[in-house]
Design a protein around this motif. Structure first.
Motif, PDB file in Angstrom:
ATOM      1  N   THR A 195       0.854  -1.184   0.000  1.00 59.59           N
ATOM      2  CA  THR A 195       0.000   0.000   0.000  1.00 59.59           C
ATOM      3  C   THR A 195       0.889   1.232   0.000  1.00 59.59           C
ATOM      4  O   THR A 195       2.115   1.137   0.160  1.00 59.59           O
ATOM      5  CB  THR A 195      -0.972   0.023   1.195  1.00 59.59           C
ATOM      6  N   ARG A 196       0.262   2.384  -0.169  1.00 58.62           N
ATOM      7  CA  ARG A 196       0.963   3.659  -0.047  1.00 58.62           C
ATOM      8  C   ARG A 196       0.063   4.634   0.699  1.00 58.62           C
ATOM      9  O   ARG A 196      -1.150   4.704   0.426  1.00 58.62           O
ATOM     10  CB  ARG A 196       1.310   4.229  -1.426  1.00 58.62           C
ATOM     11  N   LEU A 197       0.656   5.372   1.603  1.00 60.30           N
ATOM     12  CA  LEU A 197      -0.082   6.402   2.327  1.00 60.30           C
ATOM     13  C   LEU A 197       0.015   7.714   1.564  1.00 60.30           C
ATOM     14  O   LEU A 197       1.115   8.232   1.339  1.00 60.30           O
ATOM     15  CB  LEU A 197       0.499   6.574   3.734  1.00 60.30           C
ATOM     16  N   ALA A 198      -1.137   8.237   1.150  1.00 57.72           N
ATOM     17  CA  ALA A 198      -1.147   9.480   0.375  1.00 57.72           C
ATOM     18  C   ALA A 198      -2.500  10.167   0.540  1.00 57.72           C
ATOM     19  O   ALA A 198      -3.387  10.033  -0.311  1.00 57.72           O
ATOM     20  CB  ALA A 198      -0.869   9.193  -1.099  1.00 57.72           C
ATOM     21  N   PRO A 199      -2.685  10.923   1.639  1.00 62.29           N
ATOM     22  CA  PRO A 199      -3.963  11.614   1.825  1.00 62.29           C
ATOM     23  C   PRO A 199      -4.291  12.582   0.687  1.00 62.29           C
ATOM     24  O   PRO A 199      -5.458  12.782   0.357  1.00 62.29           O
ATOM     25  CB  PRO A 199      -3.764  12.368   3.147  1.00 62.29           C
ATOM     26  N   ARG A 200      -3.249  13.163   0.088  1.00 56.64           N
ATOM     27  CA  ARG A 200      -3.427  14.079  -1.050  1.00 56.64           C
ATOM     28  C   ARG A 200      -2.495  13.603  -2.166  1.00 56.64           C
ATOM     29  O   ARG A 200      -1.394  14.120  -2.345  1.00 56.64           O
ATOM     30  CB  ARG A 200      -3.115  15.509  -0.635  1.00 56.64           C
ATOM     31  N   PRO A 201      -2.923  12.614  -2.929  1.00 55.31           N
ATOM     32  CA  PRO A 201      -2.020  11.924  -3.855  1.00 55.31           C
ATOM     33  C   PRO A 201      -1.477  12.776  -4.987  1.00 55.31           C
ATOM     34  O   PRO A 201      -0.428  12.440  -5.556  1.00 55.31           O
ATOM     35  CB  PRO A 201      -2.887  10.788  -4.402  1.00 55.31           C
TER      36      PRO A 201
END
Length: 547
Positions: free
Chosen positions: A82-88
């Motif tokens: 997965t990747r954490l990206a609230p504002r991708p």
């Protein structure tokens, strides 16, 4: 893949090879410490680099906007991503340059009442807050559910599975093959259907990403309800460019759904870096040391955003992506990389009649080391089916009806000595049931692989199944304008369709069946899926038969 080609070089092939060697050496020396720091091999150690840790309770927006994925299933292990990206669509993904703790769970059921494994991982800012978890000590041949958690946020639930135990006589494997998903050419409708399909594993055969600019309307998607930021309206060159482009692609809900539904086995082609590059030679013949910096950025972003293990982590501009997977004794998969090690395309790339340059025995599409690895793997294989997922058309494909027809210099036709060595290796290894899986060309093909492609009566050594694109080429047509020419010029070509979609292949103990799935359009969303054609090839009796 594109019709664009380089102009014929004014230098002899050996001088181009020397230039590539010099470029690699200069990259590794003159860029020195900067390159080493920019493309470090190992994950940051505790107390180094990003030593500070973010309190995940401070993450105020959903960080799982780019979904989840699993890949490379082994008998007792699977890789979770997965990747954490609230504002991708922002450079930093909306997170500060701090480590973020992430919890993961693997269960027998979708409600996670029967947890099998759980643990924690760290999302490092140096790796764009991506997470790669290799879960081990699992049961062979079993399905699982997984999810991630950080702070108060929980990801979507994914399904994955392990491969059967080594030596198991599995009776069936159903796979899907996909390729070529230019975001700007249309909607990922095929992925929405694939997410609902009953397959064990998906093979992505290259061009997951395109380096070309995407305008504010999403190209052929023609958005009217949203405006894409200007950061996408440029060609990808830097690490930041590639990371942002993966964010754009993975923000698509159909692609996220397909990844959540099935484990993927991925390999790249050219557009993940640059169109039609060859080893250290760029499409526009940029200085090799400059191109290798771009390649290093592209390779790193690719690893960061795919469900790949640590063994595929790039070392600067190099990464060993070729690898071998087993499905019990039913199938062995030798996943190739035909882009990183190849000789420069002959005659300036494009289409050309074969000649001394393209037929030079020293030319290679795989590199000598990968070629030996492939053939040695066949010699020790105990699998019923030996399957080769790779990028560009393997079988001969004449492009016209002239007495000496033009061939694609970017495909195996431009490296005929390489193909002859590989087929000779298969014969010497006693490979009876050979299947090549291919992408790249934005159409669906089904080929018989012949001992002599110019003699239709020669022995059939295997079959090649070419998956059409997911979107690249836009809507396409059932019979492209060159359909009659190609089918007449190539008697071993049993099927040709120019629409978008994917292909499924069911491997069994007595035969393999390929179903070509197509959609009528991708420039508008919501098209239905249909099976355009189906073929079988029998164990011990290679050759495609329409059913």
């Amino acid at each position: 893949m594109t019709s664009a080609s380089r102009q014929p070089s004014q230098h002899a092939p050996e001088l181009r090879a020397a230039a590539r060697h010099l470029g690699r050496r200069r990259f590794l020396t003159t860029t020195g410490a900067a390159a080493a720091l920019a493309f470090a091999v190992n994950l940051p150690a505790a107390g180094a680099a990003s030593a500070a840790e973010l309190d995940s309770r401070r993450i105020g927006e959903n960080p799982f906007t780019l979904g989840i994925a699993s890949g490379d299933p082994l008998p007792t292990s699977v890789l979770l991503w997965t990747r954490l990206a609230p504002r991708p669509y922002e450079t930093d993904g909306g997170l500060p340059a701090l480590r973020v703790p992430v919890q993961w769970e693997l269960a027998h059921d979708s409600r996670f009442r029967r947890i099998v494994r759980r643990g924690s991982a760290t999302a490092h800012p140096e790796y764009q807050h991506t997470v790669h978890v290799a879960v081990s000590d699992l049961d062979p041949g079993r399905g699982y559910y997984y999810r991630f958690r950080t702070g108060s946020w929980i990801s979507a639930t994914g399904r994955t599975r392990t491969a059967p135990a080594t030596g198991t006589d599995s009776s069936r494997l159903r796979l899907a093959a996909v390729s070529c998903q230019a975001y700007h050419d249309g909607y990922y409708t095929a992925y929405g259907h694939l997410a609902e399909d009953d397959v064990d594993v998906v093979f992505h055969l290259g061009d997951y990403l395109y380096e070309y600019a995407v305008n504010s309307a999403g190209g052929a998607r023609g958005y009217t309800d949203r405006v894409l930021p200007d950061v996408f309206n440029r060609e990808t060159v830097t690490l930041e460019d590639y990371r942002l482009r993966y964010a754009l692609y993975k923000s698509d809900p159909d692609l996220r759904a397909a990844h959540a539904a099935h484990p993927f086995v991925v390999t790249w082609d050219d557009h993940e870096t640059e169109n039609n590059y060859a080893d250290g030679v760029s499409e526009n013949e940029d200085p090799p040391e400059e191109f290798l910096l771009r390649r290093a950025a592209a390779y790193r972003a690719y690893w960061e955003h795919q469900p790949l293990r640590r063994t595929q982590l790039p070392h600067g501009p190099d990464a060993q992506l070729y690898r071998r997977l087993q499905w019990g004794r039913l199938a062995q998969f030798d996943v190739l990389d035909t882009r990183q090690y190849r000789s420069d395309q002959a005659y300036g790339d494009g289409s050309h009649v074969p000649g001394p340059e393209s037929d030079d025995p020293a030319r290679t599409i795989t590199g000598a080391t990968q070629e030996r690895w492939l053939i040695d793997g066949w010699r020790t294989s105990r699998a019923l089916w030996n399957v080769v997922p790779q990028q560009v058309t393997f079988s001969q494909r004449k492009l016209d009806l002239n007495p000496v027809a033009k061939l694609s210099m970017d495909a195996w036709d431009g490296y005929r000595a390489s193909r002859q060595r590989v087929l000779a290796g298969a014969r010497s290894a006693g490979v009876d049931n050979l299947m090549v899986l291919t992408g790249d060309v934005h159409v669906g093909y089904a080929f018989d692989i012949k001992a002599d492609f110019d003699d239709p009566s020669s022995k059939t050594l295997g079959t090649e199944i070419v998956a059409t694109s997911v979107t690249s080429g836009k809507d396409g047509s059932e019979k492209p304008s060159n359909w009659a020419t190609y089918t007449e010029a190539n008697p071993h070509l049993k099927y040709y369709n120019g629409q978008r979609g994917y292909v499924t292949v069911e491997l069994g103990r007595s035969q393999a069946r390929a179903d070509f799935k197509t959609v009528a359009a991708v420039t508008t969303p919501g098209a239905a899926i249909r099976t355009a054609a189906s073929f079988v090839t029998e164990v011990g009796k290679q050759g495609l038969r329409k059913v």
